[in-house]
Structure formats: structure tokens, C-alpha cells
Motif scaffolding. Structure first.
Motif, mmCIF file in Angstrom:
data_model
loop_
_atom_site.group_PDB
_atom_site.id
_atom_site.type_symbol
_atom_site.label_atom_id
_atom_site.label_comp_id
_atom_site.label_asym_id
_atom_site.label_seq_id
_atom_site.Cartn_x
_atom_site.Cartn_y
_atom_site.Cartn_z
ATOM 1 N N ARG A 98 52.509 47.308 43.726
ATOM 2 C CA ARG A 98 51.981 46.576 44.857
ATOM 3 C C ARG A 98 50.657 46.107 44.522
ATOM 4 O O ARG A 98 49.759 45.076 44.751
ATOM 5 C CB ARG A 98 52.063 47.160 46.014
ATOM 6 C CG ARG A 98 53.325 46.832 46.818
ATOM 7 C CD ARG A 98 53.479 47.451 48.361
ATOM 8 N NE ARG A 98 52.514 47.089 49.053
ATOM 9 C CZ ARG A 98 52.202 47.939 50.186
ATOM 10 N NH1 ARG A 98 52.973 48.883 50.300
ATOM 11 N NH2 ARG A 98 51.327 47.332 51.024
ATOM 12 N N SER A 99 49.902 47.346 43.834
ATOM 13 C CA SER A 99 48.520 47.084 43.562
ATOM 14 C C SER A 99 48.261 46.017 42.448
ATOM 15 O O SER A 99 47.041 45.347 42.412
ATOM 16 C CB SER A 99 48.042 48.565 43.393
ATOM 17 O OG SER A 99 48.282 48.851 41.855
ATOM 18 N N ILE A 100 49.097 46.063 41.638
ATOM 19 C CA ILE A 100 48.969 45.022 40.406
ATOM 20 C C ILE A 100 48.981 43.842 41.018
ATOM 21 O O ILE A 100 48.351 42.922 40.782
ATOM 22 C CB ILE A 100 49.999 45.378 39.460
ATOM 23 C CG1 ILE A 100 49.717 46.505 38.674
ATOM 24 C CG2 ILE A 100 50.143 44.113 38.445
ATOM 25 C CD1 ILE A 100 50.810 47.127 37.661
ATOM 26 N N TYR B 169 48.451 42.804 44.072
ATOM 27 C CA TYR B 169 47.354 42.682 45.042
ATOM 28 C C TYR B 169 46.037 42.326 44.058
ATOM 29 O O TYR B 169 45.616 41.247 44.362
ATOM 30 C CB TYR B 169 46.998 43.900 45.622
ATOM 31 C CG TYR B 169 45.625 43.873 46.143
ATOM 32 C CD1 TYR B 169 45.360 43.144 47.470
ATOM 33 C CD2 TYR B 169 44.490 44.292 45.608
ATOM 34 C CE1 TYR B 169 44.222 43.106 48.182
ATOM 35 C CE2 TYR B 169 43.414 44.285 46.232
ATOM 36 C CZ TYR B 169 43.313 43.742 47.438
ATOM 37 O OH TYR B 169 41.815 43.469 48.025
ATOM 38 N N TYR B 170 45.842 42.738 42.978
ATOM 39 C CA TYR B 170 44.962 42.415 42.011
ATOM 40 C C TYR B 170 45.145 40.977 41.682
ATOM 41 O O TYR B 170 44.177 40.358 41.298
ATOM 42 C CB TYR B 170 44.697 43.406 40.945
ATOM 43 C CG TYR B 170 43.765 44.563 41.342
ATOM 44 C CD1 TYR B 170 42.612 44.322 41.612
ATOM 45 C CD2 TYR B 170 44.383 45.888 41.477
ATOM 46 C CE1 TYR B 170 41.835 45.383 42.201
ATOM 47 C CE2 TYR B 170 43.732 47.013 41.800
ATOM 48 C CZ TYR B 170 42.285 46.715 42.215
ATOM 49 O OH TYR B 170 41.668 47.470 42.563
ATOM 50 N N ARG C 95 46.834 38.516 42.840
ATOM 51 C CA ARG C 95 46.535 37.431 43.821
ATOM 52 C C ARG C 95 45.021 37.500 44.231
ATOM 53 O O ARG C 95 44.542 36.438 44.441
ATOM 54 C CB ARG C 95 47.319 38.101 45.103
ATOM 55 C CG ARG C 95 48.463 37.446 45.105
ATOM 56 C CD ARG C 95 49.337 37.848 46.145
ATOM 57 N NE ARG C 95 48.833 37.458 47.447
ATOM 58 C CZ ARG C 95 49.326 37.548 48.583
ATOM 59 N NH1 ARG C 95 50.193 38.773 48.776
ATOM 60 N NH2 ARG C 95 48.692 37.016 49.831
ATOM 61 N N GLU C 96 44.244 38.630 44.248
ATOM 62 C CA GLU C 96 43.025 38.545 44.305
ATOM 63 C C GLU C 96 42.038 37.919 43.396
ATOM 64 O O GLU C 96 41.041 37.023 43.821
ATOM 65 C CB GLU C 96 42.399 40.132 44.527
ATOM 66 C CG GLU C 96 40.942 40.336 44.639
ATOM 67 C CD GLU C 96 40.632 39.951 46.394
ATOM 68 O OE1 GLU C 96 41.602 39.957 47.029
ATOM 69 O OE2 GLU C 96 39.412 39.912 46.472
#
Lengths: 201, 151
Positions: free
Chosen positions: A2-4, A6-7, A9-10
Motif C-alpha cells: 500500500r505504501s508503494i 501511495y508513493y 500516486r503522490e
């Protein structure tokens, strides 16, 4: 995982991409209080040369005779932008940054006088300095050829076999005494002191 | 040909390599050059890169009044810079010797006696913005259409 996501998309946000690739420091403007090279105001120069005398940089400022008026000229390759000429001018001919405003607000000024000094070890009491001085001649036309005088109003006189300086404040700084001294014993120095008016609260 | 030259001009105007040499100053101008590198002025956003190696440089910033020890070494540095090259005098010292130009001081200005100077930035010291705008305005003039002007 999920964090990947998130990054990714960020970092794919258009405003972030735009900022990343086209970020520039805002163009810097010279602040209004910056002491730039002194510029002329509309006041008239009297040709007192106090700006030339106080300038610490060799050849930084020259007061030139243009047609029928004096004009101070600044040479950018020599001027160090210290602003002393702006402060020294009693007429306010030059201006730079906020120097004139600050001196007016604080009531500061530069006071100058001429200091005479005789080196007794070099002086041979010929009296050339007292005789050659144009102010001495004005004050006492009866001044003796050896430099003795009965008048107390002269700048300097020979008294008891040595030069005595009586009225330093009358000196105009012409340095005639210095050029006529055979030994280089007398020295004329221009002294400058910062003066501050008392401000009523 | 002209399209290739246009590309070269565009690239060169965005990639200026600078090297600086202090030939005897008070270090005031060095500090101003250093301030150009700092984030406040940020010289690299204009594509100006600073090296300490003259062989990598296009623009040489000369700081300071020339002392006798630097007379031959400055020429060496200038010869090491590959063509096209340009020298910019930073501060009063390379122009006039500034406050050091007095009797008894061991300096020999101006610097244009030793190497060709394309631009001068007067000031003691000059503002970083003045240094930046001088480099940005002089470099494209020298490097634009360099190959054509050479032949």
C-alpha cells in the motif's frame, strides 16, 4: 504494498511534477535600502571637496568643474560603496540608499577640523611656517620675519625658541606651512569625527 | 546545419561551466561568489556549474588585484581553459586595485594586462545578483555560433 502505491500516486500529481521540474527561485530584486553607487540629487555642489577628502578608496570620487558648476563624479571601478561621501556632504548633493534619511532621523553628521602637529626633534625653529601661513599674515601684518608675533590671534608663532600653536581652529588646511618647512617637521592632518545631536524626547 | 547550431546554442546557454581564481583579494568577493552557490541565489538553476578545475570550465571568474606571484600562474590557468572561453573580472580589485592600490603595496592591476577580460563587475564586493547577471549576459555572447565565428 500500500505504501508503494501511495508513493507512486503522490509523485504522479501534476502540481508535484511541475514543481519538481520547473522550480525556480523567485527573481531577486535589489532592496530599496541597498547602498548603491551614489547618485546626484538636484542640490547644487559648492566644491568643498569634503567627499573627495573622506573617500577611503583611491580615485573613487572626483569633483569636476563642468562649465560653471562643480559636479561630483563617481568611478564605479574604484568606488567601494561605503557611503561616506554621502554622509560627509553638507549640502546633500549625493544620495545612496537610505543614508540621507537615516542621518536626518538620527541627527548625525561628520565634523572635521585641521590638526597641526610639530615634531620638535625635526623642527629647527626657522619660523618659515609662521611666516608663510596666509591666515597668520591676515591676523597680524606686523609678523616678524623670524615668525615671532605680539598678536595672540595668529594660528602659530615662535615663542621662546619653539613653535607654539595657538589657534588650530583657524587653519584652512592649505598646507602652505608643510610645503615651506625645510625639514618636514610640521604636519597638517584633517581630522573627522562623527557627531550626534541631542534629540529632545 | 542551422538547426544543429540552434541546438548547440540552446544547450550552451543552459550549461555554463565556471571556474574561479583568487589572485590576491581580501576574500570578500569570494564570499559573494560562494553566496551565488547557496540556495538563496542558487546559481545552478540557471545551468551554471562551478568547478575548481580550469580544464572543465568555459568562464573564468578572476577575483583580486594581481600579486607578483600570480602573474605567470594566472596566464597558465587561462591557457588551460579549452576554447571557447571567457574571463570575467569580479569586483573592483581586478579593475583598479581598489583600496590596495596605494604606495608600497605589492599589486599590479588591472588584470586585463595579463589575460583578455570580456566583462567587468565593479563593486567592493559586487552583489551576487550582479555577478549572476554578468555571467548570464556575457556567456551567450561569446559561445553563440562559436564554430561559425571561428572559421
Amino acid at each position: 504494498m500500500r505504501s508503494i502505491v501511495y508513493y507512486i500516486r503522490e509523485f504522479l500529481r501534476p502540481e508535484w511534477l511541475k514543481k519538481f521540474f520547473f522550480a525556480k527561485t523567485a527573481p531577486l530584486v535589489t532592496p530599496s535600502y541597498f547602498k548603491d553607487y551614489p547618485t546626484l540629487t538636484d542640490k547644487e555642489c559648492t566644491g568643498c571637496f569634503s567627499c573627495m577628502m573622506i573617500c577611503p578608496a583611491p580615485g573613487g570620487i572626483e569633483v569636476l568643474r563642468r562649465k560653471d558648476q562643480w559636479v561630483p563624479e563617481i568611478y564605479p571601478g574604484h568606488c567601494i560603496r561605503c557611503g561616506l561621501c554621502v554622509e560627509a556632504c553638507t549640502e546633500g548633493v549625493l544620495t545612496s540608499g537610505r543614508i540621507l534619511d537615516v542621518t536626518r532621523r538620527d541627527g548625525t553628521a561628520l565634523r572635521s577640523w585641521y590638526h597641526l602637529e610639530v615634531d620638535d626633534a625635526l623642527c629647527m625653529r626657522c619660523g618659515n611656517c609662521c611666516v608663510s601661513c596666509p591666515i597668520n599674515k591676515q591676523e597680524d601684518p606686523q609678523l616678524g620675519s623670524t615668525g615671532t608675533s605680539s598678536s595672540d590671534e595668529v594660528i602659530m608663532r615662535i615663542e621662546g625658541g619653539r613653535v607654539r600653536i595657538l589657534h588650530e581652529e583657524k587653519c584652512t588646511g592649505c598646507k602652505t606651512c608643510e610645503t615651506h618647512c625645510p625639514n618636514g617637521a610640521i604636519r597638517v592632518a584633517r581630522m573627522v569625527e562623527g557627531a550626534h545631536e541631542e534629540v529632545e524626547a | 546545419m542551422s538547426i544543429l547550431q540552434d541546438i548547440k546554442n540552446a544547450v550552451r546557454s543552459r550549461s555554463i561551466h565556471v571556474s574561479y581564481v583568487d589572485v590576491g583579494s581580501c576574500n570578500g568577493c569570494d564570499i559573494e561568489v560562494l553566496a551565488c552557490l547557496a540556495p538563496r541565489y542558487d546559481i545552478e538553476q540557471y545551468g551554471i556549474y562551478v568547478h575548481n578545475n580550469p580544464r572543465e570550465a568555459d568562464v573564468l571568474l578572476v577575483i583580486g588585484s594581481v600579486t607578483p606571484q600570480w602573474v605567470d600562474k594566472l596566464r597558465n590557468i587561462w591557457d588551460k581553459i579549452p576554447e571557447p572561453k571567457v574571463a570575467v573580472a569580479i569586483g573592483n580589485c581586478p579593475i583598479s586595485g581598489c583600496v590596495y592600490n596605494r604606495r608600497g603595496s605589492l599589486i599590479n592591476p588591472p588584470v586585463s594586462k595579463y589575460i583578455p577580460i570580456a566583462a567587468q563587475v565593479p563593486g567592493c564586493p559586487p552583489r551576487p545578483t550582479e555577478i549572476l547577471s554578468a555571467i548570464l549576459s556575457v556567456a551567450p555572447l561569446i559561445f553563440k555560433d562559436y564554430e561559425e565565428s571561428k572559421s
